[in-house]
Design an enzyme around this catalytic site. Structure first.
Site, PDB file in Angstrom:
ATOM      1  N   THR A 155       0.848  -1.192   0.000  1.00 37.66           N
ATOM      2  CA  THR A 155       0.000   0.000   0.000  1.00 37.66           C
ATOM      3  C   THR A 155       0.883   1.241   0.000  1.00 37.66           C
ATOM      4  O   THR A 155       1.919   1.284   0.660  1.00 37.66           O
ATOM      5  CB  THR A 155      -0.942   0.011   1.211  1.00 37.66           C
ATOM      6  OG1 THR A 155      -0.181  -0.060   2.422  1.00 37.66           O
ATOM      7  CG2 THR A 155      -1.895  -1.185   1.162  1.00 37.66           C
TER       8      THR A 155
ATOM      9  N   ASP B   7      -6.359  -0.553   7.138  1.00 40.90           N
ATOM     10  CA  ASP B   7      -7.286  -1.617   7.517  1.00 40.90           C
ATOM     11  C   ASP B   7      -8.494  -1.656   6.585  1.00 40.90           C
ATOM     12  O   ASP B   7      -9.007  -2.737   6.268  1.00 40.90           O
ATOM     13  CB  ASP B   7      -7.745  -1.425   8.963  1.00 40.90           C
ATOM     14  CG  ASP B   7      -6.622  -1.671   9.955  1.00 40.90           C
ATOM     15  OD1 ASP B   7      -5.668  -2.406   9.616  1.00 40.90           O
ATOM     16  OD2 ASP B   7      -6.687  -1.124  11.071  1.00 40.90           O
TER      17      ASP B   7
END
Length: 306
Positions: A225, A259
């Site tokens: 990410t 998350d």
């Protein structure tokens, strides 16, 4: 033993009660700053990812450990309000995990976590709870999700369970902890941010290695990410594929973006989407998450999406 299941996600992970504190600027060492506001929210990487997977349309259960206190009741209520089934291990000797999250005006954050009852989730208890969740159901659980906020033995046990039963194992090694080589080879995919990818590469491959070498070493897909830049998918052949994030006009709080990404990816994979499609869903979920307060967006004051 053969297990027969339908599409769903089971998250094995941490649950905390977060206190999110809004400040103008994050304090420097030794500096005191005044808070503008604070509120309590559901947190813990396990809880955040379970909620994100449920918001993405998956049927979700979470295996976790909670104390015997008011915070546990709040966490249970918040999780169930988002249709997340909870399989809690109860620890009567420790409080439910807590986290204190300071968020600056620019959306950046600093976090301190007291794991509390989360440490009570042992490998044996975790696998027993996963089996209890799945046994006797006409619902399959092809996707198991674990993060680095549980003990390494728990992560290794869930990976071994996934291998034994042919289930997809999504590993978000955040924070980076010592897990077995077999666990890393089981990840489908391994999801980490840039800092975690660098730490893993140096730990396992040497100081001069690159994050892209991780996929080749373990023969797995790795997703890194990249915050506002989206994500990079690295298959075993090393051919990097970029997934761009949508533009975000106002960044409120970045603490839940990672998350949200993991939960959305797990949900998409459980629904049969490709890894690229799942990553696209993940970056979109992360972009939405930074526009609200709190890691999960659930609490005594809902985050703003303005």
């Amino acid at each position: 033993m053969a297990l027969i299941f339908g599409p769903a996600v089971v998250v094995v992970g941490s649950v905390n009660l977060d206190t999110t504190i809004r400040v103008a600027m994050l304090p420097l060492p030794g500096e005191t700053v005044l808070a503008a506001t604070h509120h309590h929210q559901l947190g813990g990487k396990g809880a955040n990812q379970a909620v994100a997977a449920a918001e993405a349309g998956a049927s979700v259960a979470i295996v976790c450990a909670l104390g015997d206190d008011r915070a546990a009741g709040q966490a249970l209520g918040w999780l169930r309000s988002r249709a997340v089934e909870v399989r809690p291990v109860r620890d009567r000797t420790r409080p439910t995990g807590r986290a204190w999250v300071m968020v600056g005006a620019d959306g950046e954050n600093a976090i301190v976590v007291d794991p509390g009852a989360n440490v009570a989730l042992t490998a044996d208890l975790a696998i027993a709870a996963v089996l209890d969740e799945m046994r006797g159901r006409a619902r399959a659980v092809p996707t198991l999700v674990v993060q680095g906020e549980v003990a390494p033995a728990v992560v290794d046990a869930v990976a071994a369970f996934a291998r034994e039963h042919g289930l997809r194992f999504v590993l978000n090694l955040a924070p980076v902890i010592e897990v077995g080589e077999a666990t890393l080879r089981t990840a489908a995919p391994l999801i980490v941010n840039e800092g975690e990818a660098t730490a893993l590469a140096r730990r396992h491959l040497g100081a001069d290695s690159r994050p892209a070498d991780l996929a080749r070493r373990w023969g797995i897909d790795v997703i890194i990410t990249l915050g506002a830049e989206g994500a990079a998918i690295i298959p075993p052949d090393g051919e990097i594929r970029r997934v761009l994030a949508p533009p975000v006009d106002v960044v409120v709080d970045t603490s839940g973006a990672g998350d949200a990404f993991v939960g959305a990816v797990a949900a998409a994979l459980s629904q049969g989407l490709s890894l690229d499609e799942a990553a696209e869903n993940g970056v979109a979920a992360g972009a939405r998450a930074v526009r609200r307060w709190g890691a999960s967006g659930i609490g005594d004051e809902q985050g703003s999406n303005r």
